[in-house]
Scaffold this motif. Structure first.
Motif, PDB file in Angstrom:
ATOM      1  N   ALA A  76     -49.232 -25.060  58.516  1.00 58.48           N
ATOM      2  CA  ALA A  76     -49.405 -25.861  57.376  1.00 58.48           C
ATOM      3  C   ALA A  76     -49.995 -24.990  55.846  1.00 58.48           C
ATOM      4  O   ALA A  76     -49.268 -25.451  54.853  1.00 58.48           O
ATOM      5  N   VAL A  77     -49.264 -24.117  56.139  1.00 59.38           N
ATOM      6  CA  VAL A  77     -50.809 -23.108  54.776  1.00 59.38           C
ATOM      7  C   VAL A  77     -48.330 -22.655  54.461  1.00 59.38           C
ATOM      8  O   VAL A  77     -48.278 -22.671  53.261  1.00 59.38           O
ATOM      9  N   ALA A  78     -47.349 -22.951  55.648  1.00 59.67           N
ATOM     10  CA  ALA A  78     -46.203 -22.059  55.356  1.00 59.67           C
ATOM     11  C   ALA A  78     -45.656 -23.612  54.115  1.00 59.67           C
ATOM     12  O   ALA A  78     -44.776 -23.736  53.171  1.00 59.67           O
ATOM     13  N   ARG A  79     -46.396 -24.671  54.590  1.00 63.88           N
ATOM     14  CA  ARG A  79     -45.395 -25.582  53.927  1.00 63.88           C
ATOM     15  C   ARG A  79     -45.662 -25.864  52.785  1.00 63.88           C
ATOM     16  O   ARG A  79     -45.413 -26.013  51.646  1.00 63.88           O
ATOM     17  N   ALA A  80     -47.509 -25.552  52.157  1.00 66.37           N
ATOM     18  CA  ALA A  80     -48.306 -25.673  51.376  1.00 66.37           C
ATOM     19  C   ALA A  80     -47.855 -24.018  50.037  1.00 66.37           C
ATOM     20  O   ALA A  80     -47.185 -24.443  49.093  1.00 66.37           O
ATOM     21  N   LEU A  90     -54.366 -23.076  48.104  1.00 64.69           N
ATOM     22  CA  LEU A  90     -54.238 -22.466  49.251  1.00 64.69           C
ATOM     23  C   LEU A  90     -55.997 -21.986  49.633  1.00 64.69           C
ATOM     24  O   LEU A  90     -56.104 -22.001  50.613  1.00 64.69           O
ATOM     25  N   ARG A  91     -56.274 -21.374  48.560  1.00 70.00           N
ATOM     26  CA  ARG A  91     -57.835 -21.195  49.164  1.00 70.00           C
ATOM     27  C   ARG A  91     -58.655 -22.770  49.070  1.00 70.00           C
ATOM     28  O   ARG A  91     -59.606 -22.518  50.743  1.00 70.00           O
ATOM     29  N   ALA A  92     -58.233 -23.370  48.600  1.00 70.21           N
ATOM     30  CA  ALA A  92     -58.947 -24.929  49.550  1.00 70.21           C
ATOM     31  C   ALA A  92     -58.592 -25.094  50.747  1.00 70.21           C
ATOM     32  O   ALA A  92     -59.293 -26.259  51.542  1.00 70.21           O
ATOM     33  N   LEU A  93     -57.724 -25.350  50.616  1.00 64.49           N
ATOM     34  CA  LEU A  93     -56.995 -25.113  52.018  1.00 64.49           C
ATOM     35  C   LEU A  93     -57.521 -24.929  53.258  1.00 64.49           C
ATOM     36  O   LEU A  93     -57.980 -25.218  55.060  1.00 64.49           O
ATOM     37  N   LEU A  94     -57.343 -23.655  52.918  1.00 62.55           N
ATOM     38  CA  LEU A  94     -57.826 -22.402  54.019  1.00 62.55           C
ATOM     39  C   LEU A  94     -59.236 -22.774  54.456  1.00 62.55           C
ATOM     40  O   LEU A  94     -60.038 -23.155  55.535  1.00 62.55           O
ATOM     41  N   GLU A  95     -60.084 -22.874  53.512  1.00 65.78           N
ATOM     42  CA  GLU A  95     -61.333 -23.090  53.220  1.00 65.78           C
ATOM     43  C   GLU A  95     -61.139 -24.516  54.282  1.00 65.78           C
ATOM     44  O   GLU A  95     -62.149 -24.302  54.636  1.00 65.78           O
ATOM     45  N   ASP A 110     -61.695 -14.685  53.921  1.00 68.92           N
ATOM     46  CA  ASP A 110     -61.626 -14.213  52.670  1.00 68.92           C
ATOM     47  C   ASP A 110     -60.574 -15.047  52.623  1.00 68.92           C
ATOM     48  O   ASP A 110     -59.356 -14.826  52.491  1.00 68.92           O
ATOM     49  N   ALA A 111     -60.794 -16.815  52.282  1.00 68.91           N
ATOM     50  CA  ALA A 111     -59.862 -17.555  51.547  1.00 68.91           C
ATOM     51  C   ALA A 111     -58.798 -17.068  50.825  1.00 68.91           C
ATOM     52  O   ALA A 111     -57.937 -17.202  50.755  1.00 68.91           O
ATOM     53  N   GLN A 112     -60.506 -16.843  49.135  1.00 71.61           N
ATOM     54  CA  GLN A 112     -59.363 -16.249  48.635  1.00 71.61           C
ATOM     55  C   GLN A 112     -58.455 -15.032  49.093  1.00 71.61           C
ATOM     56  O   GLN A 112     -57.322 -15.167  47.397  1.00 71.61           O
ATOM     57  N   GLY A 113     -58.565 -13.709  48.890  1.00 73.65           N
ATOM     58  CA  GLY A 113     -58.532 -12.846  48.850  1.00 73.65           C
ATOM     59  C   GLY A 113     -56.640 -12.860  50.014  1.00 73.65           C
ATOM     60  O   GLY A 113     -55.495 -12.495  49.938  1.00 73.65           O
ATOM     61  N   ALA A 114     -57.108 -14.295  51.338  1.00 69.37           N
ATOM     62  CA  ALA A 114     -55.593 -14.669  51.833  1.00 69.37           C
ATOM     63  C   ALA A 114     -54.778 -15.293  51.719  1.00 69.37           C
ATOM     64  O   ALA A 114     -53.695 -15.016  51.026  1.00 69.37           O
ATOM     65  N   ALA A 115     -54.937 -16.760  50.116  1.00 73.28           N
ATOM     66  CA  ALA A 115     -55.032 -17.323  49.240  1.00 73.28           C
ATOM     67  C   ALA A 115     -53.836 -15.904  48.454  1.00 73.28           C
ATOM     68  O   ALA A 115     -52.634 -16.502  47.659  1.00 73.28           O
ATOM     69  N   GLU A 116     -54.439 -15.224  47.618  1.00 73.23           N
ATOM     70  CA  GLU A 116     -53.438 -14.455  46.806  1.00 73.23           C
ATOM     71  C   GLU A 116     -52.347 -13.602  47.369  1.00 73.23           C
ATOM     72  O   GLU A 116     -51.262 -14.268  46.593  1.00 73.23           O
ATOM     73  N   GLN A 117     -52.414 -13.125  48.400  1.00 78.30           N
ATOM     74  CA  GLN A 117     -51.318 -12.867  49.314  1.00 78.30           C
ATOM     75  C   GLN A 117     -51.157 -13.279  49.642  1.00 78.30           C
ATOM     76  O   GLN A 117     -49.320 -13.147  49.524  1.00 78.30           O
ATOM     77  N   ILE A 118     -50.869 -15.090  49.913  1.00 80.45           N
ATOM     78  CA  ILE A 118     -50.222 -15.885  50.214  1.00 80.45           C
ATOM     79  C   ILE A 118     -49.347 -16.093  49.190  1.00 80.45           C
ATOM     80  O   ILE A 118     -47.335 -16.281  48.778  1.00 80.45           O
ATOM     81  N   ALA A 119     -49.681 -16.715  48.040  1.00 76.08           N
ATOM     82  CA  ALA A 119     -49.119 -16.448  46.871  1.00 76.08           C
ATOM     83  C   ALA A 119     -48.515 -15.764  46.430  1.00 76.08           C
ATOM     84  O   ALA A 119     -47.059 -16.708  45.580  1.00 76.08           O
ATOM     85  N   ALA A 120     -48.324 -14.958  46.646  1.00 81.72           N
ATOM     86  CA  ALA A 120     -47.911 -13.361  45.937  1.00 81.72           C
ATOM     87  C   ALA A 120     -45.903 -13.295  46.848  1.00 81.72           C
ATOM     88  O   ALA A 120     -45.632 -12.542  46.771  1.00 81.72           O
ATOM     89  N   LEU A 121     -46.492 -13.711  48.028  1.00 79.90           N
ATOM     90  CA  LEU A 121     -45.064 -14.290  49.053  1.00 79.90           C
ATOM     91  C   LEU A 121     -44.192 -13.838  48.016  1.00 79.90           C
ATOM     92  O   LEU A 121     -43.955 -15.250  47.696  1.00 79.90           O
TER      93      LEU A 121
END
Length: 121
Positions: A76-80, A90-95, A110-121
């Motif tokens: 689900a996260v990869a699809r987003a 991404l943060r909303a998805l994780l939350e 840490d949804a915010q930190g994870a979302a930031e790192q995922i978006a940066a991929l």
């Protein structure tokens, strides 16, 4: 039927939970600007690592036997990510996963930190 960033190339339909297996078998192709399957697999591996090491809402980061704890959410996260979701999405998805799937308050990881790192991929 819109299949987001993936299109089916062989076999049947694959739900989020079966995304990684379908990719490994070569049944899906990515439409993200020509990204090869190896690249998508690498991104999924990075997402898996970020979920356990950064997001980790249940606190299992240091437990080797729990390295697969969040594998069910990688698709689900990869699809987003493939759909170019921004940090807020991404943060909303994780939350949402934290609250609805895991049953903990949204601030449990840490949804915010994870979302930031995922978006940066």
């Amino acid at each position: 039927m819109d299949q987001g960033p993936f299109r089916q190339t062989a076999g049947g339909a694959f739900p989020f939970g079966g995304l990684a297996g379908a990719m490994a078998k070569g049944h899906l192709a990515c439409r993200r600007e020509g990204m090869a399957m190896d690249g998508v697999k690498a991104v999924m591996g990075s997402i898996r690592q970020i979920l356990i090491e950064v997001w980790d809402p249940i606190g299992v980061r240091g437990i080797p036997q729990a390295r697969d704890e969040y594998d069910g959410y990688v698709g689900a996260v990869a699809r987003a990510w493939m759909e170019r979701a921004d940090v807020a999405a991404l943060r909303a998805l994780l939350e949402g996963i934290t609250e609805r799937e895991i049953g903990l308050p949204a601030g449990s990881g840490d949804a915010q930190g994870a979302a930031e790192q995922i978006a940066a991929l």
